[in-house]
Design a protein around this motif. Sequence first.
Motif, PDB file in Angstrom:
ATOM      1  N   SER A   1       0.910  -1.086   0.092  1.00 18.65           N
ATOM      2  CA  SER A   1       0.114   0.140   0.089  1.00 18.65           C
ATOM      3  C   SER A   1       0.932   1.259  -0.176  1.00 18.65           C
ATOM      4  O   SER A   1       0.517   2.331  -0.457  1.00 18.65           O
ATOM      5  N   TYR A   2       1.885   1.264   0.666  1.00 20.37           N
ATOM      6  CA  TYR A   2       2.680   2.251   0.981  1.00 20.37           C
ATOM      7  C   TYR A   2       3.529   2.805  -0.622  1.00 20.37           C
ATOM      8  O   TYR A   2       3.536   3.680  -0.985  1.00 20.37           O
ATOM      9  N   ASP A   3       3.803   1.455  -1.165  1.00 22.29           N
ATOM     10  CA  ASP A   3       4.475   1.519  -2.496  1.00 22.29           C
ATOM     11  C   ASP A   3       3.328   2.224  -3.382  1.00 22.29           C
ATOM     12  O   ASP A   3       4.070   2.976  -4.339  1.00 22.29           O
ATOM     13  N   ARG A   4       2.408   1.695  -3.394  1.00 20.33           N
ATOM     14  CA  ARG A   4       1.321   2.266  -4.580  1.00 20.33           C
ATOM     15  C   ARG A   4       1.109   3.762  -4.293  1.00 20.33           C
ATOM     16  O   ARG A   4       0.972   4.434  -5.190  1.00 20.33           O
ATOM     17  N   LEU A   5       1.213   4.143  -2.974  1.00 20.70           N
ATOM     18  CA  LEU A   5       0.875   5.742  -2.751  1.00 20.70           C
ATOM     19  C   LEU A   5       2.083   6.390  -3.328  1.00 20.70           C
ATOM     20  O   LEU A   5       1.744   7.326  -4.055  1.00 20.70           O
TER      21      LEU A   5
ATOM     22  N   ASP B   1      -0.799   8.746 -10.689  1.00 18.43           N
ATOM     23  CA  ASP B   1      -2.096   9.736 -10.491  1.00 18.43           C
ATOM     24  C   ASP B   1      -1.387  10.965  -9.599  1.00 18.43           C
ATOM     25  O   ASP B   1      -0.689  10.520  -8.661  1.00 18.43           O
ATOM     26  N   GLU B   2      -2.181  11.916 -10.072  1.00 20.84           N
ATOM     27  CA  GLU B   2      -1.587  13.219  -9.434  1.00 20.84           C
ATOM     28  C   GLU B   2      -2.196  13.186  -7.918  1.00 20.84           C
ATOM     29  O   GLU B   2      -1.735  13.491  -6.849  1.00 20.84           O
ATOM     30  N   ILE B   3      -3.277  12.259  -7.643  1.00 27.39           N
ATOM     31  CA  ILE B   3      -3.802  12.072  -6.316  1.00 27.39           C
ATOM     32  C   ILE B   3      -3.541  10.409  -6.227  1.00 27.39           C
ATOM     33  O   ILE B   3      -4.350   9.578  -6.473  1.00 27.39           O
ATOM     34  N   PRO B   4      -2.506  10.381  -5.183  1.00 27.88           N
ATOM     35  CA  PRO B   4      -2.238   8.963  -5.001  1.00 27.88           C
ATOM     36  C   PRO B   4      -3.234   7.984  -4.594  1.00 27.88           C
ATOM     37  O   PRO B   4      -3.088   6.836  -5.154  1.00 27.88           O
TER      38      PRO B   4
ATOM     39  N   GLY C   1      -4.189   9.247   4.072  1.00 28.90           N
ATOM     40  CA  GLY C   1      -3.065   7.978   3.752  1.00 28.90           C
ATOM     41  C   GLY C   1      -2.999   7.109   4.937  1.00 28.90           C
ATOM     42  O   GLY C   1      -2.719   6.179   5.033  1.00 28.90           O
ATOM     43  N   HIS C   2      -3.072   7.998   6.225  1.00 25.99           N
ATOM     44  CA  HIS C   2      -2.761   7.053   7.394  1.00 25.99           C
ATOM     45  C   HIS C   2      -3.738   6.253   7.653  1.00 25.99           C
ATOM     46  O   HIS C   2      -3.498   5.220   7.999  1.00 25.99           O
ATOM     47  N   TYR C   3      -4.970   6.292   7.355  1.00 20.49           N
ATOM     48  CA  TYR C   3      -6.029   5.646   7.428  1.00 20.49           C
ATOM     49  C   TYR C   3      -6.118   4.392   6.335  1.00 20.49           C
ATOM     50  O   TYR C   3      -6.071   3.370   6.951  1.00 20.49           O
ATOM     51  N   LEU C   4      -5.612   4.481   5.404  1.00 22.03           N
ATOM     52  CA  LEU C   4      -5.331   3.451   4.357  1.00 22.03           C
ATOM     53  C   LEU C   4      -4.151   2.482   4.911  1.00 22.03           C
ATOM     54  O   LEU C   4      -4.323   1.485   4.748  1.00 22.03           O
ATOM     55  N   LEU C   5      -3.020   3.302   5.164  1.00 23.86           N
ATOM     56  CA  LEU C   5      -1.986   2.563   5.593  1.00 23.86           C
ATOM     57  C   LEU C   5      -2.389   1.696   7.025  1.00 23.86           C
ATOM     58  O   LEU C   5      -1.788   0.624   7.190  1.00 23.86           O
TER      59      LEU C   5
END
Length: 428
Positions: free
Chosen positions: A116-120, A125-128, A416-420
Amino acid sequence: MEKLMQYIWQHRLYRNSDMVTNDGLKVRVIDPGLLNTDAGPDFFNAKIEIDGHLWAGNVELHVRATDWKRHGHDRDKAYDSVILHVVGKDDAPVYRTSGERIPQVVLEVSPLFNQSYDRLVNARDEIPCAASLRQVPHLTITEWVEALAFERLHNKVERIGQLLELYHGSWEDVCYVTLARNLGFGINNEAFERLARRTPLRLLAKHSDSLLQVEALLFGQAGLLDAAAQGTDSYYQHLCSEYAFLANKFQLQPMERESWKLFRIRPQNFPYRRIAMLAHYIEGGFSLMSKLLEADGEKALRDLFTVELTGYWANHYSFGKPNARPSRALSDNSIDIVLINTVAPLYCACGEITGESRLADKAIALLESLKSERNAIVDKFTYAGIDSPDALTSQALIELKREYCEARKCIYCKIGHYLLSEAARSKT
């Protein structure tokens, strides 16, 4: 990489809740400690239970254990207080200056977290997180957007505070420079601010009874006058002669003409009419800040910026051929932008600095009353699932895009914190 490890440790996103040191001692993290942003160990005042004994002290993190010695910590007494060394790879034991061995653990994370971190951070995309935004709870997004709106406004307030110090507490000077900058509408912001700083109000005030002289000073200082130009009209020649006299009298140095960007700009957005509008406010004495403070409501504010230029600029977009369709100096959308970027920050700054909280409230109320900005940034977030009903929200989205998305600071973003965090909790 160490920043990411610090983030994982700080938010307890590691996978190995039952840690064991490299010499087989059980470790339980009671308090990860406070992140240190200065020199010294990474975390202060941590509470760690090691082999059933409670320890209070500092924690240091490294990608490799050998970084401890490579960074010289084995010879630095400031690191003798470290009670636990957390590493990505255990490739050597570590010791205090006394030779005493420090307990060491390997930080493990879920493979899904790494993915997930690598994808972000590597997203094209301009919005990761655009593809994952709809997975984030509405409340998380709402609270973050609100915080970002205040963050962006606070940054503008800081800038105004610096100007106020520069101009020795003169709010009119601050208002003049702030308005000038924002008349650049992004593409010419820097050039307009340079023009305002190079042509101070105290100079313009001496000639505020003559619109021609005010315009001559502004256009001349902008580097947009050339006395040697051929085939120009009488107005232009008058400006050139006036500026030549004033420049000699006050030892003025104009900007470079190349400071101004005109490529792919609609004629109505050329800087010429914006400069003429600035001259309009200076004629008779600049008192816009006082008028802003006296204005009651959005309509009164709009009236201040609904300016019909007279004389030459009533039907010109630039020097030369007149335009058959004269227009207002600012369209309704342009007035919105001025209210968002000039008036609201001035209200908020004045409220914070003078202690008049009603002005800060007035700034927020103004942003909430104005319609959302429509631009590429807002459109991208809308498409991804974040609606923007008002200017307060659109300002937040601009802050999010520029300060977090573009910098790939996903670990500092609540979304981002929520997704990670969700990825870190995954059992896969």
